[in-house]
Design a protein around this motif. Structure first.
Motif, mmCIF file in Angstrom:
data_model
loop_
_atom_site.group_PDB
_atom_site.id
_atom_site.type_symbol
_atom_site.label_atom_id
_atom_site.label_comp_id
_atom_site.label_asym_id
_atom_site.label_seq_id
_atom_site.Cartn_x
_atom_site.Cartn_y
_atom_site.Cartn_z
ATOM 1 N N PHE A 142 6.456 15.786 -4.721
ATOM 2 C CA PHE A 142 7.221 15.336 -5.808
ATOM 3 C C PHE A 142 6.249 15.097 -7.009
ATOM 4 O O PHE A 142 6.259 15.643 -8.150
ATOM 5 N N GLU A 143 5.192 14.367 -6.675
ATOM 6 C CA GLU A 143 4.225 13.850 -7.708
ATOM 7 C C GLU A 143 3.288 14.793 -7.813
ATOM 8 O O GLU A 143 2.560 14.785 -9.197
ATOM 9 N N GLY A 144 3.054 15.856 -6.889
ATOM 10 C CA GLY A 144 1.978 16.770 -6.863
ATOM 11 C C GLY A 144 1.033 16.170 -6.089
ATOM 12 O O GLY A 144 0.510 15.228 -6.379
ATOM 13 N N GLN B 23 10.282 7.484 -7.978
ATOM 14 C CA GLN B 23 9.824 8.698 -8.487
ATOM 15 C C GLN B 23 11.279 9.472 -8.691
ATOM 16 O O GLN B 23 11.875 10.108 -7.892
ATOM 17 N N GLN C 57 13.459 12.485 -10.059
ATOM 18 C CA GLN C 57 13.479 13.821 -10.318
ATOM 19 C C GLN C 57 14.236 14.224 -11.806
ATOM 20 O O GLN C 57 14.186 15.259 -11.864
ATOM 21 N N THR D 10 8.791 12.470 -12.247
ATOM 22 C CA THR D 10 7.842 13.494 -11.538
ATOM 23 C C THR D 10 8.553 14.958 -11.633
ATOM 24 O O THR D 10 7.870 15.879 -11.341
ATOM 25 N N GLY E 209 7.901 18.680 -9.082
ATOM 26 C CA GLY E 209 6.516 18.741 -8.660
ATOM 27 C C GLY E 209 6.296 19.874 -8.024
ATOM 28 O O GLY E 209 6.506 21.255 -8.364
ATOM 29 N N ASP E 210 5.655 19.789 -7.032
ATOM 30 C CA ASP E 210 5.178 20.889 -6.136
ATOM 31 C C ASP E 210 6.383 21.605 -5.078
ATOM 32 O O ASP E 210 6.069 22.616 -4.941
#
Length: 213
Positions: free
Chosen positions: A115-117, A170, A172, A198, A201-202
């Motif tokens: 989620f943060e990368g 975090q 979303q 976040t 993210g990824d």
């Protein structure tokens, strides 16, 4: 557009969200809202989503077998299956099982990282934070408070959380109600709150790759 089951259903039972596509995303129930949001925003109607119970994260040793069972069950119905789990505490066992099954999974150690990368999360090298996502804020009692026995023995809080320096939420989504609830969670753990937006993210990055494959 699929209707997302409620959080308790996703926690304990999982859900099947669509059965008309050619590609299956096999996801953790804790990611259902995010996966559907990314899918629907991009119009990826060829992607179906099946979610395993999110509560498996409290017993991560069970995740590889649960994924194997689901892949075996659905393989004949889809051209491709992608596993939307990171390692999630399985100690590499899930990755090994996915390779054995011939399916691709998410990269990263856990959802907090992707989620943060994954690169940004690794660069923080952060060991003193306790993390919550949107889902875990909503399901704080089911995943944290009750499993740790804090509903019955609140004095255990300092034993479990005394070495943490903060609770990182975090986020979303930009939801003031969830931010307020995250603050309540932090207060219950006697930790200062740090909110980080976040987005997806990824998770979004990898879903785009899976959708185009």
């Amino acid at each position: 557009m699929a209707v997302t089951p409620d959080d308790n259903e996703l926690t304990y039972n999982g859900a099947t969200l669509g059965d008309t596509g050619k590609v299956l995303l096999l996801a953790c129930g804790a990611l259902a809202r995010e996966v559907l949001a990314v899918r629907d925003a991009n119009g990826w109607t060829h992607l179906d989503v099946t979610c395993l119970p999110a509560i498996l994260h409290n017993t991560p040793e069970r995740i590889p077998d649960a994924v194997t069972e689901a892949v075996t069950k659905h393989r004949a119905d889809y051209d491709r299956i992608y596993v939307l789990y990171a390692d999630c505490g399985t100690g590499g066992l899930l990755e090994a099982q996915c390779k054995h099954l011939g399916v691709q999974m998410m990269r990263g150690p856990h959802c907090y990282s992707f989620f943060e990368g994954n690169e940004a999360f690794a660069a923080r090298d952060e060991f003193i934070a306790f993390y919550l996502t949107d889902f875990l804020v909503r399901q704080f009692d089911a995943f944290v408070w009750k499993p740790l026995g804090l509903d019955r023995h609140p004095s255990l809080r300092d034993i479990y959380f005394g070495n943490y320096e903060k609770l990182v939420y975090q986020a979303q989504t930009d939801d003031p109600a969830l931010t307020a609830k995250a603050q309540e969670c932090a207060d219950r753990l006697n930790l200062p709150l740090e909110r980080r937006f976040t987005g997806y993210g990824d998770l979004e990055t990898e879903m785009k790759a899976f959708a185009a494959d």
